[in-house]
Design an enzyme around this catalytic site. Structure first.
Site, PDB file in Angstrom:
ATOM      1  N   LEU A  19      66.738  75.147 -31.568  1.00 46.25           N
ATOM      2  CA  LEU A  19      68.042  74.484 -31.667  1.00 46.25           C
ATOM      3  C   LEU A  19      68.078  73.195 -30.852  1.00 46.25           C
ATOM      4  O   LEU A  19      68.673  72.203 -31.264  1.00 46.25           O
ATOM      5  CB  LEU A  19      69.152  75.413 -31.166  1.00 46.25           C
ATOM      6  N   HIS A  52      49.075  86.960 -18.755  1.00 50.46           N
ATOM      7  CA  HIS A  52      48.742  86.745 -17.346  1.00 50.46           C
ATOM      8  C   HIS A  52      47.427  87.438 -16.955  1.00 50.46           C
ATOM      9  O   HIS A  52      46.855  87.124 -15.913  1.00 50.46           O
ATOM     10  CB  HIS A  52      49.890  87.198 -16.428  1.00 50.46           C
ATOM     11  N   VAL A  64      69.294  73.046 -27.555  1.00 48.88           N
ATOM     12  CA  VAL A  64      70.490  72.995 -26.709  1.00 48.88           C
ATOM     13  C   VAL A  64      70.226  73.786 -25.433  1.00 48.88           C
ATOM     14  O   VAL A  64      69.510  74.786 -25.440  1.00 48.88           O
ATOM     15  CB  VAL A  64      71.736  73.577 -27.426  1.00 48.88           C
ATOM     16  N   SER A 119      48.388  96.265 -16.542  1.00 50.17           N
ATOM     17  CA  SER A 119      48.953  95.165 -17.321  1.00 50.17           C
ATOM     18  C   SER A 119      48.204  94.989 -18.640  1.00 50.17           C
ATOM     19  O   SER A 119      46.977  94.938 -18.673  1.00 50.17           O
ATOM     20  CB  SER A 119      48.875  93.857 -16.531  1.00 50.17           C
ATOM     21  N   ASP A 168      54.394  86.476 -22.574  1.00 48.90           N
ATOM     22  CA  ASP A 168      53.300  87.057 -21.794  1.00 48.90           C
ATOM     23  C   ASP A 168      52.414  87.966 -22.642  1.00 48.90           C
ATOM     24  O   ASP A 168      52.011  89.048 -22.217  1.00 48.90           O
ATOM     25  CB  ASP A 168      53.845  87.835 -20.593  1.00 48.90           C
TER      26      ASP A 168
END
Length: 520
Positions: free
Chosen positions: A313, A153, A315, A258, A183
């Site tokens: 997967l 970000h 799902v 950050s 991120d």
């Protein structure tokens, strides 16, 4: 006649006292004593031994950088589309006073028709705008040849990047790759043969709640800022993505931190500062860092080829609550409940279906849906894994060959059955009314449309809304109220206290457990 006695003067008394004291000193011992003056000493307290972070900071600071992000900002223009743009010291057309806008609009129209003397039509790229700083963050060298780790970000909107080192040296950086799901991002600077001071990852198994940590970064543009605290918690889910597994620290972390590292006292990176909880926008002692165990593999993939390949997967899953566990006969609320297996995916090909609960991967227990996502995502596409699946009241193995997680995962599709609705009996309707549900035939003939909700019912408490559909109960498809009551009665005979309703909405499918004690 009274005799007047004259009081002795203060100097006389002091002299007498001094003489008497000297006499006493001589008489008491027979030997003259040496008289010394005494002075009070300044207060001094021996401080208890406490850890100092100075050695750690001295060692790691050269590896931490400030990241300046630049983007091309186009000058604001009027809305008439005549090609005129106004840019005065960063201010655009909309920033002009209303009284001046007509003048500059007319001026723009004239310039657009004839152009200034010697003007030529704009060439390609001339309207892209100049590079301007738009954001700043932190980062750190993870290799001696100039690879830098930071947050996605921080760099996501950038067109150019600059790494500012501790000594003020500015180096242009190139974006190597980024991973929005965790991120994380990796930049690279060209040191022209220079070897950079870099840091290594800590072993997550040795990171404990209560350990000291040191955060170094660039809060509010103040590069090289150091704060300290402890690890407050592990495994935090802050709702930022499917792989949330944050460390919570109480070291002061603010805007600009950050992408910066959090170190242990050995100078190893235990986490990457990513988010804070703050009602005010400043630090309140609750910060979240991506753990080293997550970042290590992602960063290695980004450094290798600029992208991350994850196992897949295919799902849709949700957590197993206590109510859902009771409805399925599970002894504890753990594992990941399969809501839907998308057609053509590895999960669907292996036989996974709605209502299954994945309880283990290769023999290792799955704690919850997030745990399953992290485990599968950390595996290599093409790898075969054995899942332990709870289905129809018993556990069974399912072998799956993992696929590659697509960039934009598709939403789960709805069931394709087209069974026609049957007439509903009053007894069935009453049974569903006891659950707080009023239902009717679905417009497409698939399941039951929920036409009303009792606001005081368990169904309302579980978030079921009017307009949603019931597509199955205890993994059995239903299209009438009779179908639902039949399944509920069977659940009671099996000793279950709750039944598992599959609810379909515009946002997708989910499972909700409702009580069956009053049914039948």
């Amino acid at each position: 006649m009274l005799k007047t006695i004259k009081a002795p003067s203060l100097s006389t008394v002091l002299k007498a006292s001094t003489v008497a004291g000297l006499a006493a000193a001589v008489l008491a011992t027979g030997v003259p004593l040496e008289i010394t003056r005494s002075y009070a000493e300044a207060v001094k307290v021996e401080a208890p031994s406490v850890p100092s972070f100075a050695n750690v900071v001295d060692a790691v600071s050269p590896a931490v950088v400030s990241v300046r992000v630049e983007s091309r900002v186009k000058p604001a223009s009027d809305e008439d589309g005549n090609g005129f743009s106004f840019d005065f010291n960063g201010r655009g057309f909309d920033d002009l006073p209303d009284a001046l806008k007509p003048f500059f609009r007319q001026f723009g129209e004239q310039q657009g028709r004839r152009g200034p003397p010697g003007a030529h039509p704009p060439g390609p790229g001339q309207h892209e705008g100049r590079l301007r700083p738009v954001a700043q963050g932190s980062g750190f060298f993870i290799s001696e040849d100039g690879y830098i780790v930071t947050n996605n970000h921080v760099v996501s909107d950038g067109a150019a990047f600059v790494a500012v080192m501790k000594d003020g040296t500015e180096l242009d950086a190139k974006l190597i790759g980024k991973d929005p799901r965790t991120d994380l991002a990796v930049l690279k600077v060209d040191g022209k043969g220079k070897k950079f001071t870099y840091v290594n990852w800590a072993d997550d198994n040795n990171v404990r709640v209560g350990d000291w940590v040191v955060a170094v970064g660039n809060p509010f543009g103040l590069g090289g800022t150091v704060t300290a605290g402890i690890v407050s918690a592990r495994g935090r889910d802050i709702g930022s993505g499917p792989y949330d597994d944050y460390l919570q620290v109480d070291a002061a972390v603010n805007r600009g931190n950050s992408g910066g590292p959090t170190f242990n006292l050995s100078g190893q990176v235990v986490g990457i500062n990513t988010a804070i909880f703050s009602p005010s926008g400043g630090s309140v002692g609750i910060a979240f860092a991506i753990p080293a165990s997550t970042a290590k593999d992602v960063v290695a993939d980004l450094m290798k080829d600029g992208q991350v390949s994850r196992g897949y997967l295919g799902v849709q899953i949700q957590p197993v609550t206590k109510d859902i566990a009771d409805s399925l006969g599970l002894s504890e609320a753990s594992g990941a409940l399969v809501v839907n297996a998308q057609a053509g995916t590895p999960g669907e090909k292996a036989g996974l279906k709605a209502g299954d609960v994945v309880t283990a991967v290769n023999g290792e227990t799955v704690k919850d849906a997030r745990d399953l996502s992290r485990r599968i995502g950390a595996m290599t596409p093409g790898k075969k894994v054995e899942l332990s699946v709870w289905r129809s009241g018993k556990s069974q193995p399912v072998t799956v060959e993992l696929g590659t997680l697509p960039a934009d995962q598709q939403q789960a599709s709805t069931d394709d059955g087209d069974q026609a609705p049957e007439a509903q009996t009053p007894a069935s309707e009453k049974a569903l009314a006891d659950l707080g549900l009023t239902v009717g035939p679905a417009d497409d003939g698939k399941g039951l449309q929920i036409t009303g909700i009792d606001p005081n019912s368990d169904a309302a408490d579980k978030g079921i809304k009017e307009g949603e559909k019931i597509t199955s109960v205890n993994n059995q498809e239903v299209s009438t109220a009779d179908d639902v009551v039949k399944v509920l009665n069977q659940a009671k005979k099996d000793g279950r206290t709750r039944a598992l309703f599959q609810i379909q909405s515009k946002e997708g499918s989910r499972f909700v457990a409702l009580p069956v004690e009053n049914q039948g």
